[in-house]
Design an enzyme around this catalytic site. Structure first.
Site, PDB file in Angstrom:
ATOM      1  N   SER A  51      -5.067 -23.855 -15.380  1.00 58.31           N
ATOM      2  CA  SER A  51      -5.515 -23.573 -16.598  1.00 58.31           C
ATOM      3  C   SER A  51      -4.769 -22.071 -16.945  1.00 58.31           C
ATOM      4  O   SER A  51      -4.931 -21.199 -15.884  1.00 58.31           O
ATOM      5  CB  SER A  51      -7.013 -24.004 -16.817  1.00 58.31           C
ATOM      6  N   TYR A  66     -15.809 -25.615 -14.649  1.00 56.45           N
ATOM      7  CA  TYR A  66     -14.116 -25.777 -14.294  1.00 56.45           C
ATOM      8  C   TYR A  66     -13.460 -24.393 -14.419  1.00 56.45           C
ATOM      9  O   TYR A  66     -12.296 -24.774 -13.342  1.00 56.45           O
ATOM     10  CB  TYR A  66     -14.058 -25.744 -16.038  1.00 56.45           C
TER      11      TYR A  66
HETATM   12  P1  NAD Z   1      -7.399 -35.602 -21.190  1.00 57.13           P
HETATM   13  O1  NAD Z   1      -8.705 -35.822 -20.972  1.00 57.13           O
HETATM   14  O2  NAD Z   1      -6.536 -35.926 -22.737  1.00 57.13           O
HETATM   15  O3  NAD Z   1      -6.740 -36.016 -19.783  1.00 57.13           O
HETATM   16  C1  NAD Z   1      -8.328 -36.256 -18.867  1.00 57.13           C
HETATM   17  C2  NAD Z   1      -7.198 -38.127 -17.913  1.00 57.13           C
HETATM   18  O4  NAD Z   1      -7.742 -37.413 -16.687  1.00 57.13           O
HETATM   19  C3  NAD Z   1      -8.159 -38.911 -18.382  1.00 57.13           C
HETATM   20  O5  NAD Z   1      -6.996 -39.291 -18.784  1.00 57.13           O
HETATM   21  C4  NAD Z   1      -8.719 -39.561 -17.722  1.00 57.13           C
HETATM   22  O6  NAD Z   1      -9.568 -40.104 -17.696  1.00 57.13           O
HETATM   23  C5  NAD Z   1      -8.562 -38.397 -16.302  1.00 57.13           C
HETATM   24  N1  NAD Z   1      -9.493 -38.295 -15.577  1.00 57.13           N
HETATM   25  C6  NAD Z   1     -10.754 -38.011 -15.567  1.00 57.13           C
HETATM   26  N2  NAD Z   1     -11.561 -37.682 -14.694  1.00 57.13           N
HETATM   27  C7  NAD Z   1     -10.824 -38.500 -14.062  1.00 57.13           C
HETATM   28  C8  NAD Z   1     -11.560 -39.361 -12.368  1.00 57.13           C
HETATM   29  N3  NAD Z   1     -12.481 -38.937 -11.695  1.00 57.13           N
HETATM   30  N4  NAD Z   1     -10.297 -40.148 -12.120  1.00 57.13           N
HETATM   31  C9  NAD Z   1      -8.976 -40.139 -12.415  1.00 57.13           C
HETATM   32  N5  NAD Z   1      -8.470 -39.777 -14.190  1.00 57.13           N
HETATM   33  C10 NAD Z   1      -9.597 -38.865 -13.976  1.00 57.13           C
HETATM   34  O7  NAD Z   1      -7.432 -34.155 -20.985  1.00 57.13           O
HETATM   35  P2  NAD Z   1      -6.472 -32.821 -20.741  1.00 57.13           P
HETATM   36  O8  NAD Z   1      -6.154 -31.958 -22.073  1.00 57.13           O
HETATM   37  O9  NAD Z   1      -4.711 -33.899 -20.563  1.00 57.13           O
HETATM   38  O10 NAD Z   1      -6.517 -32.254 -19.501  1.00 57.13           O
HETATM   39  C11 NAD Z   1      -5.446 -32.944 -18.662  1.00 57.13           C
HETATM   40  C12 NAD Z   1      -5.102 -31.668 -17.245  1.00 57.13           C
HETATM   41  O11 NAD Z   1      -4.651 -30.084 -17.997  1.00 57.13           O
HETATM   42  C13 NAD Z   1      -6.717 -31.223 -16.851  1.00 57.13           C
HETATM   43  O12 NAD Z   1      -6.230 -30.901 -15.347  1.00 57.13           O
HETATM   44  C14 NAD Z   1      -6.969 -29.666 -17.424  1.00 57.13           C
HETATM   45  O13 NAD Z   1      -7.697 -29.235 -17.466  1.00 57.13           O
HETATM   46  C15 NAD Z   1      -6.055 -29.438 -18.002  1.00 57.13           C
HETATM   47  N6  NAD Z   1      -5.822 -28.128 -18.771  1.00 57.13           N
HETATM   48  C16 NAD Z   1      -6.024 -28.253 -20.123  1.00 57.13           C
HETATM   49  C17 NAD Z   1      -6.213 -27.537 -21.296  1.00 57.13           C
HETATM   50  C18 NAD Z   1      -6.577 -27.908 -22.720  1.00 57.13           C
HETATM   51  O14 NAD Z   1      -6.520 -27.423 -23.699  1.00 57.13           O
HETATM   52  N7  NAD Z   1      -6.481 -29.240 -22.718  1.00 57.13           N
HETATM   53  C19 NAD Z   1      -5.856 -26.272 -21.029  1.00 57.13           C
HETATM   54  C20 NAD Z   1      -5.296 -25.791 -20.002  1.00 57.13           C
HETATM   55  C21 NAD Z   1      -5.264 -26.738 -19.220  1.00 57.13           C
END
Ligand code: NAD
Length: 261
Positions: free
Chosen positions: A143, A156
């Site tokens: 991120s 985080y």
């Molecule tokens: P999201 O909530 O849409 O998807 C996350 C997925 O991870 C979900 O399907 C959830 O069920 C799964 N998950 C959570 N805990 C879990 C566990 N204990 N075991 C197995 N699966 C688990 O989120 P996203 O935005 O797609 O995020 C995905 C990645 O991208 C994350 O690492 C997040 O930190 C990173 N990220 C997101 C953003 C943003 O703005 N959305 C920005 C930078 C980085």
């Protein structure tokens, strides 16, 4: 093994992953789902790992991959995941927004287990297969918070900075064996993870929910729109393609200029 997924016409990424196997964590939603779709469209067989059974099975069915319903916070369950993977995408994550003095220790611990311990264990158990084949790609979905801090995100920001270090160590150890390891560093991506934190951010910052997007989420980005999950998946796929074999130990910002300022 082929994925059986028919790529849409716009999936002409120039990356051919035919014969490769990928494991994507958190692949039931958001960025992980977009990665699973993109890797399958490029020809890979994809292991779809998520704690949410319905979404994992739905994505696996859609792309012709295999669902693994696993809570990544549990090391004993991580150990049961397939290890013969050529591409590992460490993506699963969760957020908690609270001032440091009120940050629940059990949430901090959970975030480290899912976002640091699980990637460590998965890299550890996948590397032998990658090094034996002389080719491997580790993509860590970090991120902008792996490079910069924001208030109220102690768990985080700590986890993402740790993931950056882990990725670099994997890059050094993988290099002699054709294995690269990189981070992708998005700003705010329009996914359920972000939708869910709008109310919490409003409370923590003392502002209205509709101000959270403009003031907090896009405040430091030069490009004033949220990122689409497919844009992050495109970079993850590119890191597994034919032109990026010399990129390793890097952190690729997809942040609309946030870290340029
Ligand atoms: P999201 O909530 O849409 O998807 C996350 C997925 O991870 C979900 O399907 C959830 O069920 C799964 N998950 C959570 N805990 C879990 C566990 N204990 N075991 C197995 N699966 C688990 O989120 P996203 O935005 O797609 O995020 C995905 C990645 O991208 C994350 O690492 C997040 O930190 C990173 N990220 C997101 C953003 C943003 O703005 N959305 C920005 C930078 C980085």
């Amino acid at each position: 093994m082929t994925s059986g997924f028919t790529p849409p016409p716009d999936a002409a990424s120039g990356v051919d992953l035919t014969g490769r196997t990928a494991l994507v964590t958190g692949a039931g939603s958001g960025i992980g789902r977009a990665c699973a779709q993109a890797f399958a469209a490029a020809g890979a067989y994809v292991h779809v790992v998520d704690v949410d059974a319905e979404s994992a099975k739905g994505v696996a069915e859609e792309i012709g991959g295999r669902a693994h319903v696993v809570d990544l916070a549990r090391a004993d369950l991580v150990a049961e995941l397939p290890t013969d993977v050529d591409i590992l995408v460490n993506n699963a994550g969760l957020q908690h927004v609270a001032p440091l003095a009120e940050f629940p220790p059990e949430r901090f611990d959970l975030i480290q287990r899912v976002m640091v311990q699980a990637p460590f264990l998965l890299i550890r158990q996948s590397l032998p297969h990658m090094t034996a084949r002389g080719w491997g790609r580790i993509v860590n979905v970090s991120s902008v918070h792996g490079l910069r801090a924001s208030a109220f995100k102690a768990g985080y920001v700590t986890a993402k900075h740790a993931l950056e270090g882990l990725s670099k160590v994997a890059a050094l150890e993988g290099a002699p064996h054709g294995v690269t390891s990189n981070c992708v560093n998005p700003g705010y991506v329009r996914t359920p993870l972000v939708e869910r934190q709008i109310a919490a951010q409003a409370a923590a910052h003392g502002i209205e929910p509709d101000e959270v997007v403009t003031e907090v989420m896009l405040g430091r980005s030069a490009i004033k729109r949220m990122i689409a999950p497919e844009e992050v998946a495109g970079v993850a796929l590119w890191l597994c393609g034919p032109h990026t074999g010399y990129i390793s130990g890097a952190s690729v910002p997809v942040d609309g200029g946030w870290t340029a300022a």
